[in-house]
Design a protein around this motif. Structure first.
Motif, PDB file in Angstrom:
ATOM      1  N   UNK A 336      -9.057   1.959  -4.921  1.00 35.82           N
ATOM      2  CA  UNK A 336      -9.508   2.850  -5.991  1.00 35.82           C
ATOM      3  C   UNK A 336      -9.127   4.282  -5.618  1.00 35.82           C
ATOM      4  N   UNK A 337      -8.002   4.737  -6.126  1.00 30.73           N
ATOM      5  CA  UNK A 337      -7.501   6.067  -5.764  1.00 30.73           C
ATOM      6  C   UNK A 337      -6.523   6.556  -6.816  1.00 30.73           C
ATOM      7  N   UNK A 338      -6.439   7.884  -6.930  1.00 26.17           N
ATOM      8  CA  UNK A 338      -5.476   8.523  -7.821  1.00 26.17           C
ATOM      9  C   UNK A 338      -4.113   8.585  -7.149  1.00 26.17           C
ATOM     10  N   UNK A 339      -3.088   8.487  -7.923  1.00 26.63           N
ATOM     11  CA  UNK A 339      -1.683   8.585  -7.545  1.00 26.63           C
ATOM     12  C   UNK A 339      -0.993   7.267  -7.854  1.00 26.63           C
ATOM     13  N   UNK A 340       0.270   7.199  -7.513  1.00 30.20           N
ATOM     14  CA  UNK A 340       1.077   6.034  -7.832  1.00 30.20           C
ATOM     15  C   UNK A 340       2.349   6.060  -6.992  1.00 30.20           C
ATOM     16  N   UNK A 341       3.050   4.939  -6.982  1.00 30.79           N
ATOM     17  CA  UNK A 341       4.365   4.876  -6.368  1.00 30.79           C
ATOM     18  C   UNK A 341       4.388   4.611  -4.881  1.00 30.79           C
ATOM     19  N   UNK A 342       3.235   4.391  -4.266  1.00 34.41           N
ATOM     20  CA  UNK A 342       3.208   4.106  -2.834  1.00 34.41           C
ATOM     21  C   UNK A 342       3.381   2.626  -2.556  1.00 34.41           C
ATOM     22  N   UNK A 343       3.478   2.293  -1.281  1.00 35.05           N
ATOM     23  CA  UNK A 343       3.643   0.886  -0.901  1.00 35.05           C
ATOM     24  C   UNK A 343       2.377   0.088  -1.143  1.00 35.05           C
ATOM     25  N   UNK A 344       1.226   0.793  -1.174  1.00 34.41           N
ATOM     26  CA  UNK A 344      -0.040   0.116  -1.409  1.00 34.41           C
ATOM     27  C   UNK A 344      -0.379   0.135  -2.896  1.00 34.41           C
ATOM     28  N   UNK A 345      -1.068  -0.890  -3.372  1.00 28.67           N
ATOM     29  CA  UNK A 345      -1.433  -0.980  -4.781  1.00 28.67           C
ATOM     30  C   UNK A 345      -2.727  -0.214  -5.038  1.00 28.67           C
ATOM     31  N   UNK A 346      -2.718   0.562  -6.153  1.00 30.34           N
ATOM     32  CA  UNK A 346      -3.860   1.386  -6.515  1.00 30.34           C
ATOM     33  C   UNK A 346      -4.365   1.004  -7.896  1.00 30.34           C
ATOM     34  N   UNK A 347      -5.668   1.194  -8.096  1.00 26.59           N
ATOM     35  CA  UNK A 347      -6.291   0.924  -9.390  1.00 26.59           C
ATOM     36  C   UNK A 347      -7.181   2.097  -9.750  1.00 26.59           C
ATOM     37  N   UNK A 348      -7.236   2.425 -11.040  1.00 25.09           N
ATOM     38  CA  UNK A 348      -8.019   3.593 -11.437  1.00 25.09           C
ATOM     39  C   UNK A 348      -8.460   3.478 -12.886  1.00 25.09           C
ATOM     40  N   UNK A 349      -9.717   3.827 -13.137  1.00 22.26           N
ATOM     41  CA  UNK A 349     -10.202   3.981 -14.505  1.00 22.26           C
ATOM     42  C   UNK A 349      -9.763   5.362 -14.963  1.00 22.26           C
ATOM     43  N   UNK A 350      -8.692   5.401 -15.736  1.00 20.80           N
ATOM     44  CA  UNK A 350      -7.978   6.650 -15.953  1.00 20.80           C
ATOM     45  C   UNK A 350      -8.742   7.640 -16.837  1.00 20.80           C
ATOM     46  N   UNK A 351      -9.473   7.168 -17.842  1.00 20.00           N
ATOM     47  CA  UNK A 351     -10.173   8.079 -18.738  1.00 20.00           C
ATOM     48  C   UNK A 351     -11.199   8.923 -18.000  1.00 20.00           C
TER      49      UNK A 351
END
Length: 387
Positions: A336-351
């Motif tokens: 659960x973290x902001x950002x994207x494009x890294x080797x690790x998968x991220x998830x976020x409630x964007x609103x």
């Protein structure tokens, strides 16, 4: 240093080879296969009071930038590239290169931090900003003002709904009106889309994301199709405002880029698999991913994205906002973290991040798909969904 990042038009190898070998550069002084980091802030004048190397001060002329800029420029097939201290620094420099009163078109769906900057700062400088649905060509044409619109800013795929804009068609319309086109191609990467070949004048990357790929560098980049007066103003913005990366970040970025072709390929593969599986799930309202045939922009994406549809997707849940936040809370592999494009998968409630003005539905989860095992990523999301 002027001209140091010009594209090597006679480079004879593939993007994969260019990345892995950083265009084959060898340090001439030491014969090292990894370029050195130059931390000096200033450079010696010659006895005649000139600068023999062409470098004056490290704020704009650090040699550590040169292999990074040359590689990015080659990948985008541009004329010249500039490295910045962040993606936001690169993006805002494009707008700071305009004049008071200039009319600008920007997409309704775009990176929220830049959209917020345009709403809160750009208008104070006298820029006339209009937000347009860039997926509808007739709306773009309707809002273009002949001789007054100076810039059309595109972001495709557009974060976080992954809207696809037709770069070639919009470039044709914009150029007919006398406007230049800048494309935020962060999520496409130069491996999937080359906007300059489709007619764009400037390409922007938040190099923090896929270019670096390891969530440990903040950087940005601009690539120009040609050296004109507008590009020279942007160069001055970087040099005079000091919107530059540190030499250490530049070196780290080059290190990260050497494996970009492997990372992007795996992220695309994983994202396609996960999108296809989740699209069939009974608790999922909608999967937003350009690689799905059901996606509104799929046909355009298929024309202008080569080798994959990116590592970003969004999932809307039928049960709404509370359920979406709960799913993110229960994942184990997805971070659960902001950002994207890294080797690790991220998830976020964007609103929750973007606030009340967001175009993002409150039932939406944004997924940055990394390079882990795709089945394990899917299983982790499903257990969080079913809990």
């Amino acid at each position: 240093m002027s001209g140091s990042s010009k594209s090597s038009s006679n480079y004879a190898y593939s993007a994969a080879t260019a990345l892995a070998q950083s265009l084959g550069r060898i340090d001439q002084q030491t014969q090292a296969v990894v370029p050195p980091i130059h931390v000096a802030t200033t450079y010696l004048r010659g006895a005649d009071n000139s600068y023999p190397t062409g470098r004056v001060y490290s704020r704009a002329d650090n040699p550590t930038y040169e292999p990074v800029e040359a590689l990015i420029c080659e990948l985008e097939q541009g004329h010249q590239a500039l490295l910045f201290g962040s993606g936001m620094a690169a993006a805002t420099a494009v707008f700071q290169g305009l004049r008071p009163g200039d009319h600008v078109l920007a997409p309704k769906v775009m990176y929220w931090a830049l959209r917020n900057w345009l709403l809160t700062f750009a208008s104070d400088w006298g820029l006339d900003i209009e937000f347009v649905d860039m997926t509808q060509l007739h709306k773009v044409q309707q809002h273009l003002r002949q001789g007054q619109t100076k810039l059309v800013w595109l972001e495709t795929p557009g974060n976080p709904l992954w809207c696809i804009s037709d770069i070639a068609a919009i470039c044709q319309l914009a150029h007919q009106a006398g406007a230049q086109v800048a494309v935020d191609s962060t999520c496409a990467t130069p491996l999937l889309t080359q906007p300059i070949k489709l007619g764009a004048d400037i390409v922007m990357h938040s190099a923090t994301k896929y270019l670096n790929g390891h969530s440990d560098v903040i950087a940005g980049a601009l690539i120009a199709a040609r050296d004109d007066a507008y590009w020279q103003r942007i160069r001055q913005v970087r040099a005079q405002a000091g919107a530059v990366a540190s030499p250490h970040d530049a070196a780290q970025l080059l290190r990260g880029m050497r494996t970009m072709h492997l990372r992007v390929r795996e992220s695309c593969h994983n994202a396609q698999f996960i999108a296809e599986q989740l699209e069939q799930h009974s608790d999922v309202l909608e999967v937003l991913y350009p690689g799905l045939q059901s996606f509104a922009g799929h046909d355009v994406a298929k024309r202008q994205m080569v080798g994959g549809f990116g590592g970003m997707l969004s999932v809307r849940l039928k049960a709404g906002e509370t359920a979406a936040i709960g799913v993110a809370a229960r994942t184990k592999l997805w971070k659960r973290a902001t950002s994207l494009g890294g080797v690790e998968s991220l998830i976020e409630h964007r609103a929750s991040i973007e606030g009340p003005a967001t175009p993002c539905p409150n039932d939406l989860l944004r997924l940055s798909v990394g390079i882990e095992d795709k089945q394990e990523l899917l299983d982790d999301f499903l257990q969080a969904l079913q809990a």
